[in-house]
Design an enzyme around this catalytic site. Structure first.
Site, short mmCIF file in Angstrom:
data_model
loop_
_atom_site.label_atom_id
_atom_site.label_comp_id
_atom_site.label_asym_id
_atom_site.label_seq_id
_atom_site.Cartn_x
_atom_site.Cartn_y
_atom_site.Cartn_z
N GLY A 191 116.59 35.59 -66.72
CA GLY A 191 117.76 36.23 -66.11
C GLY A 191 118.81 36.57 -67.15
O GLY A 191 118.51 36.68 -68.34
N ASP B 280 101.49 28.28 -64.90
CA ASP B 280 102.73 27.56 -65.20
C ASP B 280 102.73 26.23 -64.45
O ASP B 280 103.12 26.15 -63.29
CB ASP B 280 103.93 28.42 -64.80
CG ASP B 280 105.26 27.71 -65.05
OD1 ASP B 280 105.24 26.54 -65.50
OD2 ASP B 280 106.31 28.32 -64.79
N ASP C 191 112.04 41.22 -69.23
CA ASP C 191 112.11 41.71 -67.85
C ASP C 191 113.53 42.20 -67.55
O ASP C 191 113.75 43.37 -67.24
CB ASP C 191 111.71 40.58 -66.88
CG ASP C 191 111.62 41.06 -65.43
OD1 ASP C 191 111.86 42.25 -65.17
OD2 ASP C 191 111.33 40.23 -64.55
N HIS D 90 109.74 33.21 -73.54
CA HIS D 90 110.17 33.76 -72.24
C HIS D 90 111.68 33.94 -72.26
O HIS D 90 112.37 33.37 -73.10
CB HIS D 90 109.79 32.79 -71.11
CG HIS D 90 108.34 32.81 -70.76
ND1 HIS D 90 107.89 33.12 -69.51
CD2 HIS D 90 107.23 32.56 -71.51
CE1 HIS D 90 106.56 33.07 -69.50
NE2 HIS D 90 106.14 32.72 -70.70
N ASP E 146 102.22 36.73 -64.86
CA ASP E 146 103.36 35.98 -65.38
C ASP E 146 103.68 34.82 -64.43
O ASP E 146 103.85 35.03 -63.23
CB ASP E 146 104.56 36.96 -65.48
CG ASP E 146 105.72 36.41 -66.27
OD1 ASP E 146 105.51 35.49 -67.09
OD2 ASP E 146 106.84 36.91 -66.08
#
Ligand SMILES: [Zn+2]
Length: 284
Positions: free
Chosen positions: A181, A104, A232, A208, A82
């Site tokens: 987050g 990325d 996550d 994401h 990731d």
């Protein structure tokens, strides 16, 4: 089963109109939770490791745990890097046995992002490893990577078309209003932009920062071409909340298994719910 490339899972998801869950793992209990949830739901699944996970657990442990998990279940499991930040790191992961990587290059210019991504695709494809790239800039914080709101920007559909054509990536992460987050308010996704991007690139789209995005919005994003949904934060919350509950209820408990075992169960439940939301239940 051995680890399978993410691109195989996403091709099947594209044909079936669902998305595959990509769940971040940092320790043994979460690896086990992802495998157990996928097996219980008869779903293909992606385990992914971020920079922070690799730093915390070590690349050898992460790879060995994912391989072991894959060998013990009867559903396809991929191991994905990731937010890989460099060509060197991607090569280390491929060598360690990852079946898929993300490069990325979103902090670079379009030109440099294309050059870096092309280099990764050229190295990964001959060894059967699939590649995800990012265009636009997804806001928020994930481990060491922080993008503040002012620096985050949405993916430009026309740039996406050029990017995918030039690089030949297997999947594209887009910025359409999600963030890494915890969200302060409810995220508003730019579905018109997603639809436009998908019509121009015709490869699986990756979402994401999907923890905290309402179920209806996730379903709509999948309808419009999202085939990999990253989770996550929600796993962290479920896992740590359960640890806190146990410690509060049994302050004298010193057996880690009696704290981490129930936390693992909480993660399994959360991941199963997500798999059902993504429509991948029963697709293995
Ligand atoms: Zn991400």
């Amino acid at each position: 089963m051995g680890l399978v490339p993410v691109s195989d899972l996403l091709k099947a998801a594209d044909a079936g109109g669902y998305a595959v869950g990509a769940f971040n793992c940092n320790n043994m209990e979460i690896v086990q939770a992802i495998a157990a949830a996928a097996e219980a739901e008869r779903a293909p699944v992606i385990m992914q490791a971020s920079q922070g996970a690799i730093k915390y657990a070590g690349i050898e442990y992460i790879t060995a745990m994912a391989k072991t998990a894959a060998s013990l279940v009867n559903v396809p499991v991929a191991l994905h890097l990731d937010h890989g930040t460099s060509f060197e790191q991607v090569m280390q992961c491929i060598r360690a046995g990852f079946s898929s990587v993300m490069i990325d290059g979103s902090k670079h210019s379009l030109e440099d992002n294309i050059a870096l991504t092309k280099q990764v695709v050229a190295a990964a494809r001959p060894v059967g490893v699939s590649v995800e790239a990012e265009l636009g800039k997804i806001g928020g914080t994930e481990d060491d990577i922080h993008v503040n709101e002012a620096d985050a920007f949405f993916t430009d559909p026309e740039e996406a078309r050029v990017f995918v054509r030039e690089t030949g990536v297997d999947a594209l992460a887009v910025a359409i209003g999600t963030a890494h987050g915890r969200y302060k308010g409810e995220p508003k996704l730019d579905f018109a932009r997603l639809e436009k991007i998908r019509s121009l690139v015709n490869i699986p789209i990756v979402l994401h920062g999907s923890s905290g995005v309402p179920g209806d919005a996730i379903r709509e994003a999948i309808r419009l071409g999202v085939r990999k949904v990253n989770i996550d934060t929600n796993i962290r919350e479920a896992f740590v909340d359960r640890c806190r509950e146990i410690i509060a209820a049994y302050p004298d408990e010193i057996d880690p298994r009696k704290i981490l075992g129930p936390a693992r169960e909480a993660a399994v439940e959360l991941i199963r719910e997500k798999i059902r939301l993504f429509g991948s239940s029963g697709k293995a």
